[in-house]
Motif scaffolding. Structure first.
Motif, short mmCIF file in Angstrom:
data_model
loop_
_atom_site.label_atom_id
_atom_site.label_comp_id
_atom_site.label_asym_id
_atom_site.label_seq_id
_atom_site.Cartn_x
_atom_site.Cartn_y
_atom_site.Cartn_z
N THR A 1 63.79 -69.61 -100.68
CA THR A 1 62.82 -68.57 -100.36
C THR A 1 63.34 -67.68 -99.24
O THR A 1 64.12 -68.13 -98.39
CB THR A 1 61.45 -69.20 -99.99
N LYS B 1 59.72 -49.55 -98.62
CA LYS B 1 58.92 -50.58 -99.28
C LYS B 1 57.65 -50.83 -98.47
O LYS B 1 57.59 -50.52 -97.28
CB LYS B 1 59.73 -51.86 -99.40
N GLN C 1 58.09 -71.19 -105.47
CA GLN C 1 58.92 -70.00 -105.72
C GLN C 1 58.32 -68.72 -105.15
O GLN C 1 58.38 -67.65 -105.78
CB GLN C 1 59.18 -69.81 -107.22
N TYR D 1 58.32 -65.45 -103.04
CA TYR D 1 59.43 -64.55 -102.68
C TYR D 1 59.90 -64.87 -101.26
O TYR D 1 61.08 -64.92 -100.97
CB TYR D 1 58.96 -63.10 -102.78
N ASP E 1 54.74 -53.43 -102.71
CA ASP E 1 55.93 -54.25 -103.02
C ASP E 1 55.71 -55.72 -102.68
O ASP E 1 56.20 -56.60 -103.38
CB ASP E 1 57.13 -53.71 -102.24
N PHE E 2 54.97 -55.96 -101.60
CA PHE E 2 54.75 -57.33 -101.14
C PHE E 2 53.31 -57.50 -100.66
O PHE E 2 52.73 -56.57 -100.09
CB PHE E 2 55.68 -57.68 -99.95
N GLN F 1 57.27 -55.58 -109.94
CA GLN F 1 56.06 -56.35 -109.64
C GLN F 1 55.94 -56.71 -108.16
O GLN F 1 56.94 -56.96 -107.49
CB GLN F 1 56.05 -57.62 -110.49
N THR F 2 54.71 -56.74 -107.72
CA THR F 2 54.39 -57.15 -106.35
C THR F 2 54.89 -58.58 -106.12
O THR F 2 54.75 -59.44 -106.98
CB THR F 2 52.86 -57.10 -106.17
N GLN F 3 55.47 -58.80 -104.95
CA GLN F 3 56.01 -60.12 -104.62
C GLN F 3 55.11 -60.84 -103.61
O GLN F 3 54.43 -60.21 -102.80
CB GLN F 3 57.41 -59.97 -104.01
N GLN G 1 49.67 -65.50 -107.18
CA GLN G 1 50.58 -65.72 -108.31
C GLN G 1 49.81 -65.71 -109.64
O GLN G 1 50.28 -65.16 -110.63
CB GLN G 1 51.31 -67.06 -108.15
N ASN H 1 54.55 -53.64 -97.47
CA ASN H 1 54.00 -55.00 -97.41
C ASN H 1 52.62 -54.90 -96.76
O ASN H 1 52.39 -54.02 -95.92
CB ASN H 1 54.95 -55.86 -96.56
#
Ligand code: MG
Length: 251
Positions: free
Chosen positions: A113, A214, A50, A52, A235-236, A20-22, A246, A216
């Motif tokens: 974090t 990865k 929370q 990432y 990824d991000f 899952q995408t962070q 979220q 972002n």
């Protein structure tokens, strides 16, 4: 046996690709009560939801001290030509004073974090090299190596981080003009590009994953753009709206 191994490898690869995408809070989680961009409070707030990671910007002041701020100047004081004692007396929008990197990372020690450190483009490459030596020394002394990721618009800084940071520390390039292959060649973890670069080159996300890199994307604040990236397994996502992202990821 060989077939089983291949099957397991394929399964792991697809599981990794589908991870899952962070969420990365851009300049910390500042878009909330009592917070401000690049404040220590914004770091604490990013940790409290929370995220990432929490992104922040670093400059070297005239006396060689490292400080956290986005723009080349703050309230009329140029960061690179001002002593840090003057800069750190300036108030942020939430009443905190402009933090030193040392104060920022000391607070981070109490949190979980990940720390996405952007080194800003300085007047001279030698200044970036000096800043990087200081950053890496400080991070090491604070025992934070495992939680760091480094990003920069300066290709010189990116190469210096790759060369000098502990092995396997993630390092991403921000500017957007290098292809996945070119990034791979310099040893980058991947692109951290403006999301419109990926919209223009939609094959790059897949290409990065095939090269073991990865992806972002910044700074993604609209639902439709977030969804576009989530659908393509970025990824991000770096955002000013971490709560919205979220929420989308939970759907
Ligand atoms: Mg930044």
């Amino acid at each position: 046996m060989k077939k089983t191994l291949i099957a397991v490898a394929l399964l792991l690869t697809s599981a990794w690709a589908m991870a899952q995408t962070q969420v990365i809070a851009h300049r910390g989680f500042w878009n909330t009560e009592g917070s401000a961009q690049n404040s220590i409070r914004a770091l604490v707030k990013a940790d409290s939801i929370q995220a990432y990671g929490s992104e922040f910007d670093v400059w070297m002041a005239a006396d060689g001290q490292l400080v956290v701020n986005h723009d080349p100047s703050y309230k009329g004081h140029k960061i690179q030509t001002s002593p840090s004692i003057r800069l750190t007396s300036l108030q942020l929008a939430n009443g905190e004073t402009l933090p030193t990197l040392s104060a920022y990372l000391n607070k981070a020690q109490e949190l979980n974090t990940r720390l996405i450190l952007e080194l800003k483009v300085h007047n001279k490459p030698e200044e970036e090299s000096e800043a990087i030596q200081k950053i890496l020394k400080m991070v090491d002394e604070l025992g934070l190596n495992e939680r760091m990721e480094y990003i920069s618009f300066s290709l010189h800084a990116v190469k210096e981080f790759i060369k000098n940071a502990p092995k396997n520390t993630p390092v991403y390039y921000l500017r957007g003009e290098l292809s996945p292959k070119e990034l791979k060649e310099i040893g980058c973890t991947g692109p951290d590009y403006h999301y419109k670069v990926f919209k223009k080159n939609p094959e790059w996300i897949k290409e990065c994953h095939e090269l073991g890199m990865k992806v972002n994307a910044w700074t993604v604040n609209k639902e439709e753009d977030m969804k576009w990236l989530i659908d393509r397994n970025a990824d991000f996502i770096t955002t000013n709206e971490p709560i919205l992202l979220q929420k989308l990821l939970k759907e």
